[in-house]
Design a protein around this motif. Structure first.
Motif, short mmCIF file in Angstrom:
data_model
loop_
_atom_site.label_atom_id
_atom_site.label_comp_id
_atom_site.label_asym_id
_atom_site.label_seq_id
_atom_site.Cartn_x
_atom_site.Cartn_y
_atom_site.Cartn_z
N LYS A 159 0.96 -1.30 0.13
CA LYS A 159 -0.10 -0.07 0.09
C LYS A 159 0.85 0.92 0.06
CE LYS A 159 -4.04 -1.81 2.43
NZ LYS A 159 -4.94 -1.82 3.35
N THR A 160 2.02 1.51 0.91
CA THR A 160 2.82 2.35 0.89
C THR A 160 3.47 2.65 -0.53
OG1 THR A 160 3.31 2.35 3.26
CG2 THR A 160 4.83 3.36 1.84
N LEU A 161 4.03 1.52 -1.14
CA LEU A 161 4.69 1.55 -2.43
C LEU A 161 3.50 2.02 -3.25
CD1 LEU A 161 7.33 0.99 -3.97
CD2 LEU A 161 6.20 -1.41 -4.38
N GLN A 162 2.35 1.58 -3.57
CA GLN A 162 1.49 1.89 -4.42
C GLN A 162 1.18 3.58 -4.14
OE1 GLN A 162 -2.28 -0.09 -4.34
NE2 GLN A 162 -3.13 0.54 -6.15
N ALA A 163 0.88 4.07 -2.98
CA ALA A 163 0.76 5.35 -2.70
C ALA A 163 2.08 6.37 -3.30
CB ALA A 163 0.44 5.63 -1.39
N SER A 164 3.19 5.80 -3.00
CA SER A 164 4.16 6.61 -3.70
C SER A 164 4.15 6.61 -5.09
CB SER A 164 5.58 5.84 -3.02
OG SER A 164 6.76 6.30 -3.71
N TYR A 165 4.08 5.55 -5.85
CA TYR A 165 3.83 5.36 -7.30
C TYR A 165 2.79 6.49 -7.93
CZ TYR A 165 7.17 1.39 -7.48
OH TYR A 165 8.24 0.73 -7.44
N GLN A 166 1.82 6.36 -7.01
CA GLN A 166 0.49 7.25 -7.52
C GLN A 166 0.79 8.49 -7.49
OE1 GLN A 166 -2.42 5.72 -8.83
NE2 GLN A 166 -2.73 7.97 -9.60
N SER A 167 1.68 9.04 -6.24
CA SER A 167 1.96 10.33 -5.97
C SER A 167 3.02 10.64 -7.27
CB SER A 167 2.63 10.67 -4.72
OG SER A 167 3.15 11.75 -4.26
N LYS A 168 3.81 9.87 -7.63
CA LYS A 168 4.77 10.24 -8.53
C LYS A 168 4.30 10.30 -10.15
CE LYS A 168 9.20 8.39 -10.49
NZ LYS A 168 10.47 7.36 -10.35
N PHE A 169 3.13 9.62 -10.13
CA PHE A 169 2.40 9.53 -11.45
C PHE A 169 1.73 11.09 -11.42
CE2 PHE A 169 -1.35 8.67 -13.96
CZ PHE A 169 -0.56 8.42 -15.31
N ASN A 170 0.98 11.21 -10.42
CA ASN A 170 0.13 12.45 -10.31
C ASN A 170 1.03 13.85 -10.38
OD1 ASN A 170 -2.03 10.95 -9.85
ND2 ASN A 170 -2.32 11.14 -7.61
N GLU A 171 2.20 13.72 -9.84
CA GLU A 171 2.96 14.99 -10.16
C GLU A 171 3.47 15.16 -11.58
OE1 GLU A 171 6.41 14.44 -7.78
OE2 GLU A 171 5.08 14.64 -5.56
N ALA A 172 3.74 13.96 -12.26
CA ALA A 172 3.98 14.31 -13.85
C ALA A 172 3.01 14.46 -14.38
CB ALA A 172 4.58 12.87 -14.35
N LEU A 210 5.51 6.46 -18.10
CA LEU A 210 5.97 6.27 -16.74
C LEU A 210 4.78 5.56 -15.99
CD1 LEU A 210 7.50 7.26 -14.14
CD2 LEU A 210 5.85 9.24 -14.08
N GLY A 211 3.46 5.70 -16.26
CA GLY A 211 2.32 4.96 -15.66
C GLY A 211 2.45 3.39 -16.11
N SER A 215 3.31 -4.60 -9.99
CA SER A 215 2.87 -5.92 -10.08
C SER A 215 3.99 -6.86 -9.67
CB SER A 215 2.63 -6.01 -11.75
OG SER A 215 1.39 -5.53 -12.21
N GLU A 216 5.29 -6.19 -9.92
CA GLU A 216 6.45 -7.13 -9.61
C GLU A 216 6.43 -7.28 -8.10
OE1 GLU A 216 10.04 -9.48 -9.58
OE2 GLU A 216 8.33 -9.38 -11.05
#
Length: 204
Positions: free
Chosen positions: A75-88, A110-111, A119-120
């Motif tokens: 969940k933490t990793l997913q939130a981090s990825y989502q934040s990175k994507f939203n910023e882009a 990037l998405g 997934s990995e």
């Protein structure tokens, strides 16, 4: 994440040293006749042993805790990825249309990359959980093995196998040493508990 079973299925065969095996070719007929017959089989029910010693609940709880920890990490990793994507995405949205087109392609890429990485991470978490379960089972089997060997030896039996309907078609109740193994392990439990503070190790 995988659903945790109420009971852990413990399958396999536990072998022990056979008494009187390994006779040399130079022995006389009389010596061979004096050697006791081997191959007498004892049967144990590992699931029942785990249940009576409350180890099935302990292992299930350990698996549940490990699964919850891995889920939190995901969940933490997913939130981090989502934040990175939203910023882009937000950065591209402030650009002029002519300039934004190539950047939008980069954002889409990037998405896809972040989804692949997530997934990995989920796959690796599943592998870790499976490995943890196998370690718990192996640890329990290693704890039972010497006790089962001793009980079987005291009964004049040479081989110990686990009860498994797909392997053991039928057996006489007289060779089932499950209850004796349970009693022997229960008798050892207080001594083991007292020694735990000086030699305690955690299952990883």
């Amino acid at each position: 994440m995988m659903r945790l079973p109420a009971k852990l299925v413990l399958l396999g065969v536990m072998s022990m040293s056979a008494v009187g095996c390994g006779m040399g070719g130079g022995e006389s007929t009389a010596q061979q006749q004096e050697t006791p017959a081997t191959g007498r089989v004892a049967v144990i029910n590992l699931d029942l042993i785990a249940e009576k010693l409350n180890r099935d609940e302990a292992m299930a709880e350990s698996l549940k805790s490990a699964a919850a920890s891995l889920q939190d990490q995901l969940k933490t990793l997913q939130a981090s990825y989502q934040s990175k994507f939203n910023e882009a995405v937000q950065q591209v949205s402030h650009e002029a249309p002519a300039e934004a087109t190539p950047d939008k392609q980069q954002v889409a890429l990037l998405g896809r990359q972040l989804n692949t990485q997530l997934s990995e991470a989920k796959r690796q978490a599943q592998v870790q959980l499976t490995n943890h379960r196998q370690q718990l089972v192996a640890q329990f089997r290693a704890e039972v093995k010497p006790v089962a060997e001793q009980v079987a030896r005291d009964r004049g039996l040479d081989i110990v196998i686990t009860k498994n309907d797909t392997v053991v078609f039928a057996f006489a109740s007289a060779v089932d040493i499950t209850d004796e193994v349970i009693k022997a392990m229960q008798a050892k439990a207080p001594a083991k508990t007292a020694a735990a503070p000086t030699g305690q190790t955690d299952v990883k």
